[in-house]
Scaffold this motif. Structure first.
Motif, PDB file in Angstrom:
ATOM      1  N   ASP A  96     -71.218  17.509  -0.948  1.00  0.00           N
ATOM      2  CA  ASP A  96     -71.575  18.924  -0.157  1.00  0.00           C
ATOM      3  C   ASP A  96     -70.338  19.605   0.189  1.00  0.00           C
ATOM      4  OD1 ASP A  96     -74.406  18.656  -0.475  1.00  0.00           O
ATOM      5  OD2 ASP A  96     -74.370  17.097   1.040  1.00  0.00           O
ATOM      6  N   ALA A  97     -69.291  18.958   0.109  1.00  0.00           N
ATOM      7  CA  ALA A  97     -67.944  19.722   0.578  1.00  0.00           C
ATOM      8  C   ALA A  97     -67.024  19.524  -0.605  1.00  0.00           C
ATOM      9  CB  ALA A  97     -67.641  19.230   1.825  1.00  0.00           C
ATOM     10  N   LEU A  98     -66.477  20.542  -0.981  1.00  0.00           N
ATOM     11  CA  LEU A  98     -65.434  20.724  -1.874  1.00  0.00           C
ATOM     12  C   LEU A  98     -64.178  21.243  -1.774  1.00  0.00           C
ATOM     13  CD1 LEU A  98     -68.029  22.211  -4.841  1.00  0.00           C
ATOM     14  CD2 LEU A  98     -67.674  19.809  -4.302  1.00  0.00           C
ATOM     15  N   VAL A  99     -63.166  20.863  -2.479  1.00  0.00           N
ATOM     16  CA  VAL A  99     -61.845  21.326  -2.305  1.00  0.00           C
ATOM     17  C   VAL A  99     -61.294  21.784  -3.300  1.00  0.00           C
ATOM     18  CG1 VAL A  99     -59.427  20.900  -1.418  1.00  0.00           C
ATOM     19  CG2 VAL A  99     -61.537  19.722  -0.422  1.00  0.00           C
ATOM     20  N   PHE A 100     -60.553  23.106  -3.362  1.00  0.00           N
ATOM     21  CA  PHE A 100     -60.008  23.649  -4.768  1.00  0.00           C
ATOM     22  C   PHE A 100     -58.640  24.043  -4.493  1.00  0.00           C
ATOM     23  CE2 PHE A 100     -64.731  24.465  -5.353  1.00  0.00           C
ATOM     24  CZ  PHE A 100     -64.831  23.679  -6.562  1.00  0.00           C
ATOM     25  N   THR A 101     -57.785  23.737  -5.347  1.00  0.00           N
ATOM     26  CA  THR A 101     -56.338  24.298  -5.232  1.00  0.00           C
ATOM     27  C   THR A 101     -55.918  25.067  -6.508  1.00  0.00           C
ATOM     28  OG1 THR A 101     -55.780  22.034  -6.103  1.00  0.00           O
ATOM     29  CG2 THR A 101     -55.414  22.221  -3.551  1.00  0.00           C
ATOM     30  N   SER A 102     -56.872  25.477  -6.846  1.00  0.00           N
ATOM     31  CA  SER A 102     -56.723  26.668  -8.096  1.00  0.00           C
ATOM     32  C   SER A 102     -58.023  27.178  -8.762  1.00  0.00           C
ATOM     33  CB  SER A 102     -56.068  26.000  -9.350  1.00  0.00           C
ATOM     34  OG  SER A 102     -56.971  25.241  -9.938  1.00  0.00           O
ATOM     35  N   THR A 103     -58.015  28.319  -9.154  1.00  0.00           N
ATOM     36  CA  THR A 103     -59.270  29.057  -9.778  1.00  0.00           C
ATOM     37  C   THR A 103     -59.617  28.223 -10.885  1.00  0.00           C
ATOM     38  OG1 THR A 103     -57.717  30.395 -10.952  1.00  0.00           O
ATOM     39  CG2 THR A 103     -58.565  31.211  -9.059  1.00  0.00           C
ATOM     40  N   ASN A 104     -58.552  27.551 -11.651  1.00  0.00           N
ATOM     41  CA  ASN A 104     -59.278  26.644 -12.695  1.00  0.00           C
ATOM     42  C   ASN A 104     -60.125  25.496 -12.283  1.00  0.00           C
ATOM     43  OD1 ASN A 104     -57.806  27.955 -15.155  1.00  0.00           O
ATOM     44  ND2 ASN A 104     -55.703  26.968 -14.062  1.00  0.00           N
ATOM     45  N   GLY A 105     -59.967  24.966 -11.242  1.00  0.00           N
ATOM     46  CA  GLY A 105     -60.923  23.847 -10.526  1.00  0.00           C
ATOM     47  C   GLY A 105     -62.430  24.473 -10.421  1.00  0.00           C
ATOM     48  N   VAL A 106     -62.250  25.910  -9.781  1.00  0.00           N
ATOM     49  CA  VAL A 106     -63.646  26.176  -9.662  1.00  0.00           C
ATOM     50  C   VAL A 106     -64.154  26.620 -10.749  1.00  0.00           C
ATOM     51  CG1 VAL A 106     -64.674  28.487  -8.897  1.00  0.00           C
ATOM     52  CG2 VAL A 106     -62.832  27.728  -7.549  1.00  0.00           C
ATOM     53  N   VAL A 116     -50.808  24.533  -0.227  1.00  0.00           N
ATOM     54  CA  VAL A 116     -51.771  23.263  -0.124  1.00  0.00           C
ATOM     55  C   VAL A 116     -51.388  22.700   1.391  1.00  0.00           C
ATOM     56  CG1 VAL A 116     -51.493  20.801  -0.765  1.00  0.00           C
ATOM     57  CG2 VAL A 116     -51.327  22.422  -2.495  1.00  0.00           C
ATOM     58  N   ASP A 117     -50.186  22.752   1.903  1.00  0.00           N
ATOM     59  CA  ASP A 117     -49.987  22.647   3.297  1.00  0.00           C
ATOM     60  C   ASP A 117     -51.070  23.358   4.137  1.00  0.00           C
ATOM     61  OD1 ASP A 117     -48.055  20.824   2.692  1.00  0.00           O
ATOM     62  OD2 ASP A 117     -46.407  22.193   2.942  1.00  0.00           O
ATOM     63  N   GLN A 118     -51.096  24.481   4.095  1.00  0.00           N
ATOM     64  CA  GLN A 118     -51.968  25.465   4.904  1.00  0.00           C
ATOM     65  C   GLN A 118     -53.643  24.932   4.769  1.00  0.00           C
ATOM     66  OE1 GLN A 118     -49.808  28.904   3.480  1.00  0.00           O
ATOM     67  NE2 GLN A 118     -50.306  29.758   5.682  1.00  0.00           N
ATOM     68  N   LEU A 119     -53.938  24.607   3.514  1.00  0.00           N
ATOM     69  CA  LEU A 119     -55.237  24.053   3.113  1.00  0.00           C
ATOM     70  C   LEU A 119     -55.393  22.798   3.828  1.00  0.00           C
ATOM     71  CD1 LEU A 119     -57.811  24.225   1.604  1.00  0.00           C
ATOM     72  CD2 LEU A 119     -56.506  23.261  -0.198  1.00  0.00           C
ATOM     73  N   PHE A 120     -54.391  21.904   3.784  1.00  0.00           N
ATOM     74  CA  PHE A 120     -54.659  20.772   4.785  1.00  0.00           C
ATOM     75  C   PHE A 120     -54.958  20.914   6.283  1.00  0.00           C
ATOM     76  CE2 PHE A 120     -52.334  17.534   7.051  1.00  0.00           C
ATOM     77  CZ  PHE A 120     -52.935  16.344   6.981  1.00  0.00           C
ATOM     78  N   ASP A 121     -54.046  21.959   6.790  1.00  0.00           N
ATOM     79  CA  ASP A 121     -54.345  22.148   8.156  1.00  0.00           C
ATOM     80  C   ASP A 121     -55.669  22.753   8.469  1.00  0.00           C
ATOM     81  OD1 ASP A 121     -51.618  21.448   8.627  1.00  0.00           O
ATOM     82  OD2 ASP A 121     -50.890  23.417   8.570  1.00  0.00           O
ATOM     83  N   SER A 174     -50.873  17.648 -10.073  1.00  0.00           N
ATOM     84  CA  SER A 174     -51.181  18.557  -9.116  1.00  0.00           C
ATOM     85  C   SER A 174     -50.018  18.074  -7.896  1.00  0.00           C
ATOM     86  CB  SER A 174     -52.630  18.004  -8.371  1.00  0.00           C
ATOM     87  OG  SER A 174     -53.036  18.570  -7.268  1.00  0.00           O
ATOM     88  N   THR A 175     -49.666  18.853  -7.088  1.00  0.00           N
ATOM     89  CA  THR A 175     -48.831  18.768  -6.007  1.00  0.00           C
ATOM     90  C   THR A 175     -49.358  18.626  -4.550  1.00  0.00           C
ATOM     91  OG1 THR A 175     -48.119  20.946  -5.780  1.00  0.00           O
ATOM     92  CG2 THR A 175     -46.914  19.716  -7.316  1.00  0.00           C
ATOM     93  N   GLY A 176     -48.662  18.003  -3.540  1.00  0.00           N
ATOM     94  CA  GLY A 176     -49.187  18.016  -2.599  1.00  0.00           C
ATOM     95  C   GLY A 176     -50.036  16.665  -1.900  1.00  0.00           C
ATOM     96  N   ASP A 177     -50.529  15.905  -2.796  1.00  0.00           N
ATOM     97  CA  ASP A 177     -51.054  14.702  -2.511  1.00  0.00           C
ATOM     98  C   ASP A 177     -52.160  14.797  -1.551  1.00  0.00           C
ATOM     99  OD1 ASP A 177     -49.476  12.897  -4.263  1.00  0.00           O
ATOM    100  OD2 ASP A 177     -47.688  13.087  -2.733  1.00  0.00           O
TER     101      ASP A 177
END
Length: 234
Positions: A55-65, A104-109, A128-131
């Motif tokens: 129910d909760a997704l995380v995307f770090t690129s439009t390709n993931g979407v 990615v750091d701001q997404l983590f925050d 992917s970067t940022g672990d």
């Protein structure tokens, strides 16, 4: 400005995104030559059936979407997105997108601040970067990830190689550490006056071996800031 003195912008991101970015460059500076020479081709993977149940997704690129959308996955889910472009793609896919407006750091925050109680699924590329999933798990958020697409390396085109091997100003926008890594051998062998524009400090680090004094990092990790930085160099 004559043809010989025209600056060249060399776009090495995947073809569809390069075409869109090239149009924006030409709209701002009609005198700039743009060469599209992708170094990566996106190959989407089939998502496992259990990936559609989060129910909760995380995307770090439009390709993931796009990979999620290609799977005819359920809409109306929360989607934590790295930036505005990714969030727009998620909204277009019917998701309830929340943008971190950054990297990615701001997404983590953002995720830590929002503190979702449900398990998270990071839908990402093979490289992917940022672990991100690991970092979120360490903060107590149950997070999984799934590889939704592969970034297949392809050779630089003959036209791009030719412009790198002759005198003239070449600007290379770099949108990911992987692209910078692939571009490195071409850049180090270049005879042109080559400058880079990196979308983030992580990308700059990947371009260290061919970074120049007039290269720069975009003020924000988005397309408009990349354009602004390119126009500052020209």
């Amino acid at each position: 400005m004559n043809i010989q003195s025209q600056p060249t912008v060399l776009l090495t991101r995947p073809a569809a995104k390069s075409l869109d970015f090239a149009a924006r460059i030409r709209a701002g500076r009609a005198d700039v030559t743009v060469i599209i020479a992708p170094l990566i081709q996106i190959e989407y993977c089939d998502l496992p059936a259990d990936a559609l149940g989060y129910d909760a997704l995380v995307f770090t690129s439009t390709n993931g979407v796009l990979a999620y959308q290609n799977a005819n996955a359920p809409a109306h889910k929360i989607a934590f997105c790295v930036g505005d472009q990714t969030a727009t793609a998620a909204r277009d896919a019917g998701l309830q997108a929340i943008s971190a407006h950054g990297d990615v750091d701001q997404l983590f925050d953002l995720i830590c601040k929002d503190a979702p109680s449900q398990p998270l699924l990071h839908i990402r590329g093979e490289h992917s970067t940022g672990d991100l999933a690991q970092r979120l798990n360490q903060r107590g958020f149950q997070t999984y990830d799934v590889i939704a697409y592969r970034q297949i390396e392809i050779l630089l085109s003959q036209d791009a190689n030719a412009v790198l091997q002759r005198p003239g100003q070449v600007i290379a926008p770099l949108f990911s550490p992987r692209t910078a890594d692939i571009f490195a051998p071409y850049a180090k062998d270049a005879k042109a006056s080559l400058d880079c524009v990196a979308i983030s400090e992580n990308v700059k680090q990947a371009a260290t071996d061919f970074w120049t004094k007039s290269s720069r990092v975009a003020s924000r990790p988005d397309a408009q800031s990349m354009l602004d930085a390119i126009f500052e160099i020209i």
